[in-house]
Design a protein around this motif. Sequence first.
Motif, PDB file in Angstrom:
ATOM      1  N   THR A   1      26.529  23.681   2.281  1.00  0.00           N
ATOM      2  CA  THR A   1      25.225  24.030   2.854  1.00  0.00           C
ATOM      3  C   THR A   1      25.102  25.525   3.116  1.00  0.00           C
ATOM      4  N   LEU A   2      26.068  26.077   3.834  1.00  0.00           N
ATOM      5  CA  LEU A   2      25.976  27.485   4.227  1.00  0.00           C
ATOM      6  C   LEU A   2      26.267  28.432   3.076  1.00  0.00           C
ATOM      7  N   GLY A   3      26.886  27.929   2.036  1.00  0.00           N
ATOM      8  CA  GLY A   3      27.192  28.799   0.911  1.00  0.00           C
ATOM      9  C   GLY A   3      26.145  28.795  -0.175  1.00  0.00           C
ATOM     10  N   SER A   4      25.038  28.118   0.033  1.00  0.00           N
ATOM     11  CA  SER A   4      24.007  28.024  -0.997  1.00  0.00           C
ATOM     12  C   SER A   4      22.842  28.946  -0.675  1.00  0.00           C
ATOM     13  N   LEU A   5      21.990  29.152  -1.675  1.00  0.00           N
ATOM     14  CA  LEU A   5      20.821  30.007  -1.516  1.00  0.00           C
ATOM     15  C   LEU A   5      19.761  29.358  -0.629  1.00  0.00           C
ATOM     16  N   ARG A   6      19.856  28.036  -0.472  1.00  0.00           N
ATOM     17  CA  ARG A   6      18.847  27.340   0.313  1.00  0.00           C
ATOM     18  C   ARG A   6      18.831  27.802   1.766  1.00  0.00           C
ATOM     19  N   LEU A   7      19.986  28.225   2.270  1.00  0.00           N
ATOM     20  CA  LEU A   7      20.051  28.694   3.649  1.00  0.00           C
ATOM     21  C   LEU A   7      19.131  29.897   3.860  1.00  0.00           C
ATOM     22  N   LEU A   8      19.067  30.783   2.878  1.00  0.00           N
ATOM     23  CA  LEU A   8      18.189  31.948   2.997  1.00  0.00           C
ATOM     24  C   LEU A   8      16.726  31.543   3.073  1.00  0.00           C
TER      25      LEU A   8
ATOM     26  N   GLY B   1      21.443  18.875   4.436  1.00  0.00           N
ATOM     27  CA  GLY B   1      22.333  19.145   3.315  1.00  0.00           C
ATOM     28  C   GLY B   1      23.150  17.930   2.915  1.00  0.00           C
ATOM     29  N   PRO B   2      24.102  18.104   2.039  1.00  0.00           N
ATOM     30  CA  PRO B   2      24.929  16.979   1.590  1.00  0.00           C
ATOM     31  C   PRO B   2      25.766  16.415   2.730  1.00  0.00           C
ATOM     32  N   GLN B   3      26.066  15.124   2.623  1.00  0.00           N
ATOM     33  CA  GLN B   3      26.871  14.467   3.639  1.00  0.00           C
ATOM     34  C   GLN B   3      28.333  14.917   3.541  1.00  0.00           C
TER      35      GLN B   3
END
Length: 473
Positions: free
Chosen positions: A64-71, A49-51
Amino acid sequence: MTTTTTDKEFAPTASALAKLRRKRWYQHPMVGRLVGIVSAAVLLDVMSGPQGSRDDIFFSLDETLGSLRLLWWILGAVVLWAILEFTQPLYARYVAPSVGPLDRFYRPVTDVLQSAKDTTRSTTAQWRRIIWVRLGVSLLVIGLLILLPNLLSTFWNQVLVNEVAIYVLLAIGLNVVIGWAGLLDLGFIAFFAIGAYSTAYWTGAMPVQPPITLNAFLVIPVAVVTCLLAGLLLGAPTLRLRGDYLAIVTLGFHEIIYLIAKNSDGFTNGPRGVQGISNFAVHIGPIDYDWELDPVPYWYLLIAIATILIIAFLRLEHSRVGRAWTAIREDEVAASATGVATVKFKLMAFAIGASTSGIAGVAYASKAAFISPESFLLLFSVLVVAYVIFGGMGSLWGVIIGTAFLAWLPQYMKDWVNPNDRFMYLGALLIVMMIYRPQGLIPSVRRKRELTMAKQGLGDADAMTEPAGGRMT
């Protein structure tokens, strides 16, 4: 008056015992592997994720954890888990029986020789075919390794020498200590430092001049003897220890060597390091050749050294010494009770592993022409241990292939992964590997059997831990 018991009186007790033996759903190993792989997916999502930001220490986690990518990461992990879990029974049922006969091509040559004494001529012919197959495969691999530098750029040739070849030599040596003798050594890189500083001293690059100046080739036997003595010096008073205690002692030995190299300004030039170390050279009659900056000659030299070590160690593994190491690793108390001189053979393992590390130190110092105490940090010892475990402890070919892969991987990721995050990816890979294949990438037959027996409570996985079920009293 005697009383008799009936089955009814035992019924509540049997029912209670059955409930105790019954595993809850969350205690099943399959659930544990699912939790592990999902955790690894979350970790990979955070790493890629982003630095982070200096203004907000939780910026990276929030983004990172708040985005849809985690799913998507979690979904991919679950799919991978399902494939690994539910295709394994199908493989064992339909595929494994058909490839089972191929296992004979991977048995040790000594096993084939032993069986040939009690079988017919067909077994002898089979053994000859195995020898020819192995010889052909070995020649093919050596040919590919010789041609490999011609197919790669200068950068990747440097990686082959500085990262892959050097660490393969270190892993081969550490495999003797950890994989064969079952001794946990966390300070193995100290012998690597001793070999490198021996090269700097005997080639005349250090502030203190040697009695005679040697060619780098002639330093190799001197460094081997020096590391042998260092291994004996470390092992003689400490090898009666086992497990964690031995690991702490080796850790302390590394720190002693590191601090001596860093603080001895008049001898090692301290933290400034040693420059101008001579390269390998051959000056015999009409032959006048110097190894300079080109990494390709070093690659060929290291291939030759590694080939000699592999042949020697394969012979050693199936010798009387190798069998003694196996006995010590499986159960040191039982080995000692049956007459194995455990301290003697453990000293041999330490000394042989240390000498291999010394050879790697000579090659590294000559190639780099500069060394400093920061070249031998504790992190490198941990990396070599991880490489050996990843490849498969006790499996020489597994250790070589696993080390080559893990040494190449960080350099491959350098264009699209932040340098500070490379070891995080390596850690995630090791986590997944230990969940699904704890025996390593290419496990040795003996080591795989030990781990299977330990899981079933039938034996101990190695000599570094308590026996399965706790120590007998």
